[in-house]
Enzyme design. Structure first.
Site, PDB file in Angstrom:
ATOM      1  CG  HIS A  96      20.762 -35.105  -9.731  1.00 46.06           C
ATOM      2  ND1 HIS A  96      21.228 -36.363  -9.428  1.00 46.06           N
ATOM      3  CD2 HIS A  96      21.852 -34.368 -10.051  1.00 46.06           C
ATOM      4  CE1 HIS A  96      22.541 -36.383  -9.529  1.00 46.06           C
ATOM      5  NE2 HIS A  96      22.942 -35.174  -9.912  1.00 46.06           N
ATOM      6  NE  ARG A 147       4.420   1.993  -1.019  1.00 49.80           N
ATOM      7  CZ  ARG A 147       5.395   1.730  -0.152  1.00 49.80           C
ATOM      8  NH1 ARG A 147       6.616   2.139  -0.418  1.00 49.80           N
ATOM      9  NH2 ARG A 147       5.164   1.082   0.949  1.00 49.80           N
ATOM     10  CD  GLU A 203      18.009 -10.490 -10.258  1.00 47.91           C
ATOM     11  OE1 GLU A 203      17.615 -11.193  -9.326  1.00 47.91           O
ATOM     12  OE2 GLU A 203      17.542  -9.360 -10.500  1.00 47.91           O
ATOM     13  CG  ASN A 219       1.981   0.173   3.928  1.00 46.72           C
ATOM     14  OD1 ASN A 219       1.746  -1.008   3.707  1.00 46.72           O
ATOM     15  ND2 ASN A 219       3.160   0.714   3.710  1.00 46.72           N
ATOM     16  CB  CYS A 248      -0.875   0.024   1.246  1.00 43.61           C
ATOM     17  SG  CYS A 248      -1.834  -1.453   1.496  1.00 43.61           S
TER      18      CYS A 248
END
Ligand code: M6R
Length: 622
Positions: free
Chosen positions: A518, A27, A495, A112, A2
C-alpha cells in the site's frame, strides 16, 4: 535527560560529584558543570561542553576545586543551545560570560526538567531588575528563588516553596545558598530525585547508580516536597514549609550490576543479562506452578472485574504493549487498546470505569507515561504500572505495581528491561485468561511451563551471536532497513527497527507485512535489506510471500524464524533460527537477534552504542 548530583560531607566534593555524573552519563547530555563551596567562600562554578572528561580535565579531576559541599549537573539541552553559557550550574548574580568562576550570588543551582512558564517569570524578574546571561529556564528559576529569598527573608525553604507555587512544569532542583555553607536544598516535581544518607555525609542524585558507591540508604522525595541536606542531617518539608517524615529505603541491588563487568558496552552486558532478568521477573510471579499477582495487589476477583484493557507507554515499552495486545486478546478475548502515552494524554478517549489501564515503563519517570497515568486515574480507571525502577513516580502513583526485576539498566537502548516487561505481561495475560475461564487447566499448566523455559531459550539464542556479528559487518553501510511481520511478528519488527535506528543511525522502518503493497514497497531498491520476522505458523506463508515480492524488486532478505522452518532458506539470503516455544511467547526470543544486530551494526559503524546522539535514557520532559 539532565542528571543531578549533590554532596555535602567531610571529603572533597568535586571528585565525588564527577564520579556521580559519570554514572549518570547514560541519561544523555551535551554539557556538564560543577559548583563547589570551600567553607564559607562563594561557590566556584566550572562548566564544560561535550563529554564529561572535558570537565574533569578542566578541574584536574576535581582536585582544583577545593570544598566539601557541591552540586553537579549533566545537561541535555531543552531551552537554549548546548553551550558553555547555558550549561548548569546557574547563579542568581549578575555576571558576564558563561557564569563560571566565583560569581557574587546568593543562590546557585542545577535543574532537571522544564519550566513551562519561564517566559512570564523572566519578564517579572526583568521588571525587578534582574539581568539574564543564558537562554535557560533554569537561570530563571534560580533567580526567582533569589527574588523570594530576598523579598521575604524567611530562609531557603520558604523561598523555594514560594517558587514552587509560581512555576509550572517539571523540576528536580538542587540549590546552594551563600548564607548556608555546607547545606544543599532540593525540590522536586515530576522529575526524578533521590536523597542518600551515610555517616557524616549526605547526597542527592537523579538516580541510584550515582551514589551507590557511597550509600544504600535513600529517601525517595515526593512531588512538591523540599529537602534540606547537611553532612549529618536530612530534613523534608511540604509545600507549606512544614516538616514531613519520609521512610528510608535500603537499595538491595548489587553495585556491580551497574558496572560493565568485562563487557565492551553496557548494552551488550544487558543483552546477556536477559535470561536472568526474565527468570527473576518470572520467579517473582510464579509460585508452586501457579501465577500469583497478589504482590501487585491483583487478586483473582480484581482481575475478573475488567471488561477492557488499555496499555499506554512510550518507545520500546509501547512495543511491549503492542506484543501484549496480541497475547491478551488471544488468551482472554478482552478488547485491548494500545496507545502512545504522548497521544493518549491529549486524546480525550472515552475510558470506561471497568477498564484496566496498564502503564509500562522501565524508568517509571517518563513524562508522557506519567501524565497518561494521571489522566487514566482522573477518569476513574484502575491503573497498573509495570515498572522496573523501584520507588519511581509512576510506581508510586499507580493503583497497582508489578515490578520487573531487570536490575539497573544503563544503556539508552533498552534490552533487558524490555524482555522483563514482556514476560511480566505474558504472565498477566495467562493469569487473566485463567481466572476468566478462557483457557483450561491444561492450557494454564502448559503456558506456565512454557514461560518458565523462556530464560534458558533466550540464553540459547545468545549463543548464535557470532553469526549476527558477521552479518552486521555486511550491512554496516546500509541506508535503509525494513523490518516486516504480521501479528506478533509485527510487534517484534517494531522493536527490531527501533533498536537498529536508535544506535546505528541507519534509517529503518517497521511495517505490517501486508501493508507494504500500500505504499512502502516503492522504496525497495537493489540491495535494500528487508528483515522478515516469521514465527507465527498461521502467517508464515503470507509474510514469506511479501518478502519474496521485495526480493523480486531487488531486496536482500534476512529472516528470523523458529527452528525447523528450514524451507525459509529457499527464499531468504540469511536466516536466524530461534528455539521452538509456544507462539504466544515468541517475542522474548525473536527480539534477541534483532537487538544483537542493532548492537553490532552500531559497533561496526564506530558509534557511541550506550549513549546514542540526541537520546536520553529517561525522557522526563514532554
Ligand atoms: O523508561 P521508559 O520505559 O518509560 O522509556 C520509554 C522509552 O523512552 C524507551 O523505551 C526508549 O524508546 C528506549 N530508548 C528504547 O530503546
Amino acid at each position: 535527560m539532565c542528571g543531578i548530583v549533590g554532596y555535602t560531607g567531610s571529603k572533597q566534593a568535586a571528585p565525588i560529584l564527577l564520579d556521580g555524573l559519570e554514572r549518570l552519563e547514560y541519561r544523555g547530555y551535551d554539557s556538564a558543570g560543577l559548583a563547589v563551596r570551600n567553607g564559607d567562600a562563594l561557590a566556584e562554578v566550572v562548566k564544560a561542553t561535550g563529554k564529561l572528561y572535558h570537565l574533569a580535565d578542566k578541574t584536574d579531576q576535581g582536585r582544583s576545586l577545593p570544598g566539601t559541599c557541591g552540586i553537579g549537573h549533566t545537561r541535555w539541552a531543552t531551552h537554549g543551545d548546548p553551550s558553555l553559557v547555558n550549561a548548569h550550574p546557574h547563579v542568581s548574580g549578575n555576571c558576564s560570560g558563561s557564569g563560571s568562576g566565583q560569581v557574587e550570588s546568593d543562590v546557585v543551582g542545577v535543574h532537571n526538567g522544564i519550566i513551562e512558564n519561564f517566559t512570564e517569570l523572566k519578564e517579572k524578574l526583568l521588571r525587578h531588575g534582574y539581568a539574564f546571561y543564558s537562554d535557560t529556564d533554569t537561570e530563571v528559576v534560580v533567580k526567582l528563588v533569589d527574588y523570594y529569598y530576598k523579598k521575604y527573608k524567611i530562609g531557603p525553604v520558604d523561598a523555594i516553596t514560594r517558587t514552587m507555587v509560581r512555576v509550572r512544569g517539571s523540576y528536580a532542583l538542587a540549590l546552594m545558598f551563600k548564607d548556608y555553607p555546607g547545606e544543599i536544598f532540593a525540590a522536586r516535581k515530576d522529575s526524578p530525585l533521590i536523597i542518600g544518607t551515610a555517616e557524616d555525609a549526605s547526597f542527592l542524585a537523579s538516580d541510584v547508580p550515582a551514589i551507590l558507591k557511597y550509600t544504600r540508604q535513600v529517601y525517595y522525595i515526593d512531588n512538591l516536597q523540599v529537602a534540606r541536606i547537611a553532612p549529618s542531617s536530612v530534613k523534608f518539608y511540604d509545600l507549606n514549609g512544614d516538616e514531613v517524615t519520609l521512610p528510608l529505603t535500603e537499595i538491595t541491588w548489587d553495585a556491580a550490576a551497574a558496572e560493565r563487568g568485562g563487557f565492551e558496552h553496557f548494552m551488550l552486558k544487558e543483552i546477556h543479562e536477559q535470561p536472568q532478568a526474565a527468570r527473576d521477573t518470572l520467579n517473582s510471579l510464579i509460585r508452586d506452578g501457579k501465577i500469583d499477582l497478589t504482590s501487585a495487589g491483583l487478586t483473582d476477583d480484581t482481575l475478573r472485574s475488567f471488561e477492557q484493557i488499555d496499555i499506554v507507554a512510550c518507545g520500546s515499552a509501547w512495543h511491549v504493549g503492542m506484543a501484549s495486545q496480541y497475547v491478551i486478546e488471544d488468551l482472554t478475548q478482552l478488547p485491548v487498546r494500545v496507545e502512545l502515552a504522548s497521544e493518549f494524554r491529549y486524546r480525550h478517549l472515552p475510558i470506561r470505569k471497568d477498564t484496566l489501564v496498564i502503564v509500562i515503563s522501565q524508568s517509571g519517570e517518563t513524562a508522557d507515561s506519567l501524565a497518561a497515568l494521571r489522566v487514566a486515574k482522573e477518569r476513574g480507571a484502575m491503573t497498573l504500572a509495570v515498572v522496573n525502577v523501584v520507588g519511581s513516580t509512576i510506581a508510586r502513583e499507580a493503583d497497582h505495581v508489578l515490578y520487573t526485576l531487570a536490575g539497573p539498566e544503563i544503556a539508552v537502548a533498552t534490552t533487558k528491561a524490555y524482555s522483563a516487561q514482556l514476560v511480566a505481561m505474558d504472565a498477566l495475560a495467562v493469569q487473566m485468561a485463567y481466572v476468566l475461564g478462557t483457557i483450561s487447566n491444561e492450557q494454564y499448566g502448559h503456558f506456565i511451563e512454557e514461560l518458565g523455559a523462556i530464560p534458558d531459550k533466550i540464553r540459547r539464542v545468545l549463543e548464535d551471536k557470532e553469526r549476527l556479528q558477521w552479518f552486521s559487518s555486511k550491512i554496516a553501510n546500509a541506508h535503509d532497513i525494513f523490518f516486516i511481520g504480521r501479528g506478533l511478528d509485527y510487534a517484534i519488527s517494531l522493536e527490531g527497527s527501533l533498536k537498529m535506528k536508535e544506535i546505528s543511525y541507519i534509517h529503518s522502518e517497521a511495517y505490517a507485512a501486508g501493508e507494504l503493497k500500500h505504499g512502502t514497497i516503492s522504496l525497495i531498491e537493489h540491495n535494500t535489506l528487508v528483515i522478515g520476522v516469521l514465527t507465527q505458523s498461521e502467517l508464515f506463508e503470507k509474510t514469506i510471500s511479501n518478502m519474496v515480492e521485495c526480493k523480486s524488486r531487488g531486496a536482500y532478505l534476512m529472516g528470523v524464524t523458529t527452528n525447523g522452518n528450514f524451507t525459509v532458506e529457499d527464499s531468504v539470503n540469511f536466516t536466524v533460527y530461534i528455539p521452538k516455544t509456544d507462539e504466544h511467547f515468541v517475542s522474548s526470543l525473536a527480539v534477541v537477534p534483532l537487538q544483537l544486530l542493532g548492537y553490532y551494526t552500531s559497533v561496526n559503524r564506530g558509534l557511541d552504542v550506550d549513549k546514542p546522539r540526541n537520546l536520553a535514557k529517561s525522557v522526563t520532559v514532554e
